[in-house]
Scaffold this active site. Structure first.
Site: not given
Length: 265
Positions: A12-13, A44-45, A75-76, A186-188
């Site tokens: 992931d980011s 990353y977004g 990470c989406n 978003c996985t965050h």
């Protein structure tokens, strides 16, 4: 060669993908895992599609050097911008991607209005737009870019006053249009659920992709005949190229049998 005991690779980011790792570990407790938190390049977004692709390649090749038997792009933004290339290029390993859970939200919405909170990289991607087109006919989708959220989460401020103020501003336009589902893209963002529950009316449901990703991971391991069914001492390695203390803080509810370390990647 027997790949059963090889680890599942996850990247992931940053720390957000640990929300996905927890769901995978809960469903597949015998599997060995390696997690990469590319926090020095987060978020990353806000990067270009080419930069996201190159970072995804870098992370994938590192996980392959660790002999990972399957890679979860946790990470989406990386999924929507890079997974097609990764699947076409690295054909000896299966990839699991993350997409906003729009379909279940749309199917269950009574108000026919669904909010999506995601990064710019996800919302602007062709994969996101095709998902909306294919599954959200007759549904109003209200998209909001979560500007500033990932850096605050990466800094360990997921429950801070500052993040609450950002969320209030993002949610107001959605609530004014009567959403009854909020999709976390978003996985965050699952780490914001406690604060979101404080801010949202009780009738607004929150959906993220973690459980579905874990089920898909198991399904692919079974399909590829590499599911691990016996393992007395599963190993879990977590690497970050930023602050180890921050990464550890997101894993404190899991236990102490984890290797969490700095790696310059």
């Amino acid at each position: 060669m027997n790949k059963h005991s090889n680890p599942i690779g996850i990247f992931d980011s940053g720390v957000g993908g640990t929300s996905i790792w927890k769901e995978i570990h809960k469903l597949l407790p015998l599997e060995n895992t390696i997690y990469l938190a590319d926090s020095s390049n987060a978020p990353y977004g806000e990067k270009s599609a080419e930069d996201i692709l190159q970072l995804s390649i870098k992370n994938t090749e590192l996980l392959l050097r660790y002999n990972c038997k399957l890679i979860v792009v946790a990470c989406n933004t990386a999924t929507t911008n890079a997974i097609e290339y990764l699947r076409a290029t690295y054909k000896d390993v299966s990839f699991i991607g993350i997409e906003p859970a729009i379909k279940p939200a749309v199917l269950q919405s009574n108000s026919k209005t669904v909010g999506v909170l995601a990064t710019k990289g996800t919302l602007s991607s062709s994969l996101f737009h095709s998902t909306v087109k294919n599954h959200a006919e007759g549904i109003k989708i209200i998209e909001k870019e979560g500007v500033g959220l990932v850096p605050l989460i990466e800094a360990g401020k997921a429950s801070s006053k500052e993040i609450k103020e950002v969320l209030i501003a993002l949610l107001e336009p959605m609530l004014s249009q009567n959403i009854d589902y909020l999709v976390l893209g978003c996985t965050h963002y699952p780490y914001l659920i406690p604060v979101l529950k404080e801010l949202l009316p009780a009738h607004v449901n929150i959906i993220d992709s973690g459980e579905a990703v874990a089920k898909q991971t198991k399904a692919v391991l079974v399909k590829d005949a590499i599911l691990l069914t016996k393992n007395l001492k599963p190993t879990h390695q977590f690497y970050t190229n930023a602050d180890v203390v921050i990464l550890k803080s997101f894993l404190k509810d899991v236990g102490d049998k984890l290797c969490v370390d700095f790696l310059n990647f």
